[in-house]
Design an enzyme around this catalytic site. Structure first.
Site, short mmCIF file in Angstrom:
data_model
loop_
_atom_site.label_atom_id
_atom_site.label_comp_id
_atom_site.label_asym_id
_atom_site.label_seq_id
_atom_site.Cartn_x
_atom_site.Cartn_y
_atom_site.Cartn_z
CG ASP A 168 -2.26 0.87 1.07
OD1 ASP A 168 -2.11 1.93 1.12
OD2 ASP A 168 -3.44 0.24 0.88
CG HIS A 220 -5.21 3.79 0.99
ND1 HIS A 220 -5.15 2.48 0.73
CD2 HIS A 220 -6.68 3.78 0.50
CE1 HIS A 220 -5.82 2.06 0.34
NE2 HIS A 220 -6.83 2.72 0.34
CB SER A 373 -9.45 0.15 0.67
OG SER A 373 -8.68 0.61 -0.84
#
Length: 434
Positions: A168, A220, A373
């Protein structure tokens, strides 16, 4: 028939793209995670669509067969006019990014290299892929602190339990959620004995160094890491997080970095978390890819992937890597906050989606995030718990156990009619430690 389905799906996606994404925001302080592709790319990148790969016209990615010698590789590069090349920061050095010194006609070049694949030979070229850019959400508001405080104090003295790699945007260990009373929580993988270079834990494939700091404004990767480690720690499941950074501060990831990061993670982890992706635009040969070869070469590694956020049927318009068909790839779609319905943004698919999990109302500091996600980590958590309780299972055995623990979604879960399975082996709802 398959091509007709893809054409119909492509038209539907174009219609979806013409709409505002504001309809995915349910509260003023909620941000939506979309699988967007950054179009502000260098001149050597040809932009196609916000939701599709953005291709390079100066580079290709090549994978050699295992056992191909360095002199053989050099001869192959020279024969194909390669002016520069990069290798992955991995134990395996068989994947290379080739540059040709300027813009080339990329498809004939790729085809000519692919034609060199000799099924009768034990060495030489195995596969060739396009280089492209895809991405995470690039419009996420700032979350938490942006201070890079270092990461070495968060590394475990010794690895134990389940290793979970998060491919990620990295991890910002300085965020308070990774600390208890100003003390660092030791959650990171210890690379002692398996380091390729000077890494102590994971690796940053964007900046090519050992600091996997998450500089993405939406944090994220950090949100996903926090979801996983918080739940497993609360339930006394020993584990370590292996941070593998492949996307930059804007949420952009190159396919080469993604491949290298996935290969690196596969060499070390029991479970690989991948909450990013791109859509099949019909240009590449996505199912016959280097990524697919990596998955095939690591059949006991579990890849938990997000299914995407276009409200589309992945059986018709494939979303990758979630649509790869190997048993060890698990695709996760999103349910709403109370898990009573499919999220209105979530992709779905009878064949291409395995499970649903909560992907809305995920809190992180003073905001709530949503997206597939953040549904995928719920399945990662449950898979890690199963591995801890039952030992490392085969992908088929793991899916069986997840299905047993999952709930059959009700008729009211979706208004999609026969487009989605409600009582079959897959598409069950997973709630960790339920």
């Amino acid at each position: 028939m398959r091509n007709i389905q893809k054409l119909i799906a492509f038209v539907l996606v174009l219609l979806t793209c013409s709409c505002s994404t504001d309809d995915l925001i349910t509260e003023s302080n909620i941000k939506t995670e979309n699988d967007k592709i950054v179009n502000t790319s260098p001149e050597n990148i040809t932009s196609k669509s916000n939701f599709f790969p953005t291709y390079s016209d100066t580079q290709l990615i090549v994978q050699y067969k295992n056992g191909t010698t360095d002199p053989e590789k050099n001869n192959i590069r020279m024969a194909n006019g390669v002016t520069n090349y990069e290798v992955c920061h991995c134990t395996n050095k068989d994947i290379e990014l080739w540059s040709f010194g300027g813009v080339i006609n990329i498809e004939p070049k790729r085809r000519s290299i692919k034609d060199q694949v000799d099924d009768e030979s034990d060495t030489g070229v195995l596969a060739v892929d396009y280089e492209f850019v895809f991405g995470l959400d690039i419009e996420s508001p700032f979350t938490g602190t942006d201070l890079d405080t270092g990461y070495t104090s968060y590394i475990k003295e010794e690895n134990s339990g389940i290793t979970i790699a998060i491919v990620d945007s990295g991890i910002a260990t300085g965020l308070t959620v990774f600390n208890t009373d100003t003390m660092a929580n030791k959650i990171l993988f210890n690379a002692d004995g398996v380091a390729v270079g000077d890494e102590k834990s994971g690796w940053d494939f964007v900046d090519e160094d050992a600091n996997t700091f998450d500089d993405n404004e939406g944090k994220h990767g950090s949100i996903i890491a926090n979801m996983i480690t918080n739940e497993l720690t609360t339930n006394a499941i020993p584990h370590q997080i292996l941070p593998v950074k492949v996307s930059n501060s804007l949420g952009q990831a190159s396919y080469f970095n993604f491949l290298c990061g996935t290969l690196y993670a596969s060499e070390r982890a029991d479970i690989v978390s991948i909450s990013m992706g791109w859509y099949d635009d019909g240009f590449g040969e996505s199912l016959e890819s280097i990524f697919s070869n990596i998955v095939d070469a690591n059949p006991t590694t579990i890849y938990v992937t997000s299914a995407g956020n276009l409200s589309s049927n992945n059986d018709m318009l494939r979303h990758f890597p979630s649509s790869y068909e190997q048993e060890n790839v698990i695709a996760v779609a999103s349910a709403n906050e109370d898990t009573s319905k499919i999220s209105n943004f979530s992709n779905y698919g009878v064949l291409s989606v395995d499970f649903f999990a909560q992907g809305e109302g995920i809190s992180f500091y003073d905001v709530f995030v949503q997206g597939t996600s953040f549904a995928a980590p719920q399945v990662t958590i449950e898979a890690a718990a199963i591995f801890y309780e039952d030992g490392i299972l085969s992908p088929e055995e793991l899916k069986d156990e997840l299905s047993i623990r999952g709930s059959v979604v009700l008729e009211s879960f979706t208004d999609l009619g026969d487009d989605i399975s409600r009582d079959t082996y897959f598409n069950k709802l997973i709630i960790p430690f339920d």
